[in-house]
Motif scaffolding. Structure first.
Motif, mmCIF file in Angstrom:
data_model
loop_
_atom_site.group_PDB
_atom_site.id
_atom_site.type_symbol
_atom_site.label_atom_id
_atom_site.label_comp_id
_atom_site.label_asym_id
_atom_site.label_seq_id
_atom_site.Cartn_x
_atom_site.Cartn_y
_atom_site.Cartn_z
ATOM 1 N N LYS A 79 0.832 -1.199 0.000
ATOM 2 C CA LYS A 79 0.000 0.000 0.000
ATOM 3 C C LYS A 79 0.870 1.252 0.000
ATOM 4 O O LYS A 79 0.613 2.208 -0.731
ATOM 5 C CB LYS A 79 -0.925 0.002 1.219
ATOM 6 C CG LYS A 79 -2.078 0.969 1.085
ATOM 7 C CD LYS A 79 -2.975 0.985 2.310
ATOM 8 C CE LYS A 79 -3.418 -0.375 2.732
ATOM 9 N NZ LYS A 79 -4.237 -0.363 3.945
ATOM 10 N N VAL A 80 1.942 1.222 0.781
ATOM 11 C CA VAL A 80 2.881 2.353 0.813
ATOM 12 C C VAL A 80 3.506 2.541 -0.572
ATOM 13 O O VAL A 80 3.559 3.652 -1.102
ATOM 14 C CB VAL A 80 3.968 2.141 1.893
ATOM 15 C CG1 VAL A 80 5.066 3.174 1.785
ATOM 16 C CG2 VAL A 80 3.344 2.143 3.282
ATOM 17 N N ALA A 81 3.966 1.447 -1.177
ATOM 18 C CA ALA A 81 4.583 1.517 -2.511
ATOM 19 C C ALA A 81 3.582 1.991 -3.550
ATOM 20 O O ALA A 81 3.920 2.789 -4.430
ATOM 21 C CB ALA A 81 5.148 0.154 -2.897
ATOM 22 N N ALA A 82 2.344 1.529 -3.454
ATOM 23 C CA ALA A 82 1.306 1.934 -4.405
ATOM 24 C C ALA A 82 1.034 3.428 -4.306
ATOM 25 O O ALA A 82 0.907 4.109 -5.327
ATOM 26 C CB ALA A 82 0.026 1.145 -4.151
ATOM 27 N N LYS A 83 0.962 3.937 -3.093
ATOM 28 C CA LYS A 83 0.709 5.373 -2.913
ATOM 29 C C LYS A 83 1.871 6.202 -3.453
ATOM 30 O O LYS A 83 1.661 7.235 -4.079
ATOM 31 C CB LYS A 83 0.428 5.672 -1.439
ATOM 32 C CG LYS A 83 -0.935 5.163 -1.009
ATOM 33 C CD LYS A 83 -1.200 5.426 0.460
ATOM 34 C CE LYS A 83 -2.585 4.912 0.837
ATOM 35 N NZ LYS A 83 -2.885 5.106 2.252
ATOM 36 N N GLN A 84 3.102 5.734 -3.234
ATOM 37 C CA GLN A 84 4.268 6.447 -3.765
ATOM 38 C C GLN A 84 4.258 6.456 -5.295
ATOM 39 O O GLN A 84 4.694 7.422 -5.912
ATOM 40 C CB GLN A 84 5.556 5.807 -3.244
ATOM 41 C CG GLN A 84 5.806 6.065 -1.780
ATOM 42 C CD GLN A 84 7.008 5.292 -1.242
ATOM 43 O OE1 GLN A 84 7.484 4.343 -1.853
ATOM 44 N NE2 GLN A 84 7.483 5.701 -0.078
ATOM 45 N N ALA A 85 3.768 5.379 -5.891
ATOM 46 C CA ALA A 85 3.722 5.270 -7.352
ATOM 47 C C ALA A 85 2.414 5.809 -7.932
ATOM 48 O O ALA A 85 2.226 5.773 -9.147
ATOM 49 C CB ALA A 85 3.894 3.808 -7.763
ATOM 50 N N ASN A 86 1.527 6.267 -7.059
ATOM 51 C CA ASN A 86 0.197 6.723 -7.469
ATOM 52 C C ASN A 86 -0.525 5.635 -8.274
ATOM 53 O O ASN A 86 -1.183 5.901 -9.278
ATOM 54 C CB ASN A 86 0.286 8.027 -8.272
ATOM 55 C CG ASN A 86 -1.054 8.709 -8.409
ATOM 56 O OD1 ASN A 86 -1.905 8.598 -7.524
ATOM 57 N ND2 ASN A 86 -1.252 9.401 -9.511
ATOM 58 N N ALA A 87 -0.364 4.381 -7.820
ATOM 59 C CA ALA A 87 -0.941 3.232 -8.519
ATOM 60 C C ALA A 87 -2.277 2.827 -7.908
ATOM 61 O O ALA A 87 -2.424 2.795 -6.686
ATOM 62 C CB ALA A 87 0.027 2.052 -8.471
#
Length: 172
Positions: free
Chosen positions: A93-101
Motif C-alpha cells: 500500500k505504501v509503494a502503491a501510494k508512492q507510485a500513485n498506482a
C-alpha cells in the motif's frame, strides 16, 4: 476495455510461459510476470512479458518494480518479498501510494488472491508452478479493466476457469 494477463513464481518452468504467450497473443493488452521466473533477463519471453526480479532471481539486470499505464490506471508490478506480503498488503500500500498506482500486481506468496484496500486493488496471480496454501491448483489470472470496474478471472495451468476465485471490484 483493457486486459492484463498476470503470472508469477514460474520457478524455471519456461514452457508454461511460452504456452501462455502463444495462447493469449492478440487477446490481452499486457503480459506481466511478478518475479521468480529463474530465467535470464535476456530470455526471449521478456520481449512479450514484462517481469520484475524476485527473491529467487539472480540476474541483476532485472528491475525490482515495473510501472505502466492501463487506460487511466497506474499499474505497479513487484514481486513482494521486499514488502512483507506474507503478513499483509500494508507494505504494498505504501509503494502503491508512492507510485500513485490503483492496481498492484505481486507474487511471492504463491497464493492466488485479489483484494481492495483504500481504493487500491492488490492482485496476486498465485504460482503457475508451485502453489501453496489450501488451493493446490497452479494459477494465473486475467484482469479486465472497464470504465468503472475491474474483473479478476483466475485460471489453472490447464486454462480452466477457477470460478470460485474470481472477483469484481468497483474502481473510481
Amino acid at each position: 476495455m483493457i486486459k492484463i494477463l498476470a503470472v508469477s513464481d514460474s520457478h524455471g518452468n519456461k514452457d508454461i510461459l511460452n504456452e501462455l504467450a502463444l495462447r493469449y497473443a492478440n487477446r490481452v493488452d499486457h503480459f506481466v510476470h511478478c518475479g521468480d521466473s529463474e530465467l535470464s533477463s535476456s530470455d526471449l519471453i521478456w520481449g512479450i512479458m514484462s517481469t520484475v526480479m524476485g527473491n529467487c532471481d539472480y540476474d541483476y539486470q532485472m528491475n525490482d518494480e515495473y510501472r505502466f499505464q492501463a487506460g487511466d490506471k497506474n499499474v505497479l508490478v513487484v514481486h513482494g518479498h521486499r514488502h512483507s506480503v506474507r503478513g499483509s498488503v500494508a507494505g504494498l500500500k505504501v509503494a502503491a501510494k508512492q507510485a500513485n498506482a490503483s492496481l498492484v500486481f505481486y507474487g511471492h506468496t504463491h497464493i492466488a488472491k485479489a483484494e481492495q484496500e483504500e481504493g487500491i486493488l492488490f492482485i496476486n496471480p498465485g504460482s503457475i508452478s508451485q502453489p501453496r496454501g489450501t488451493l493446490t491448483e497452479k494459477t494465473y489470472c486475467i484482469v479486465t479493466i472497464d470504465v468503472h470496474s475491474v474483473t479478476v478471472t483466475y485460471y489453472n495451468d490447464r486454462h480452466q476457469e477457477m470460478v470460485d476465485l474470481n472477483k469484481q471490484f468497483q474502481m473510481l
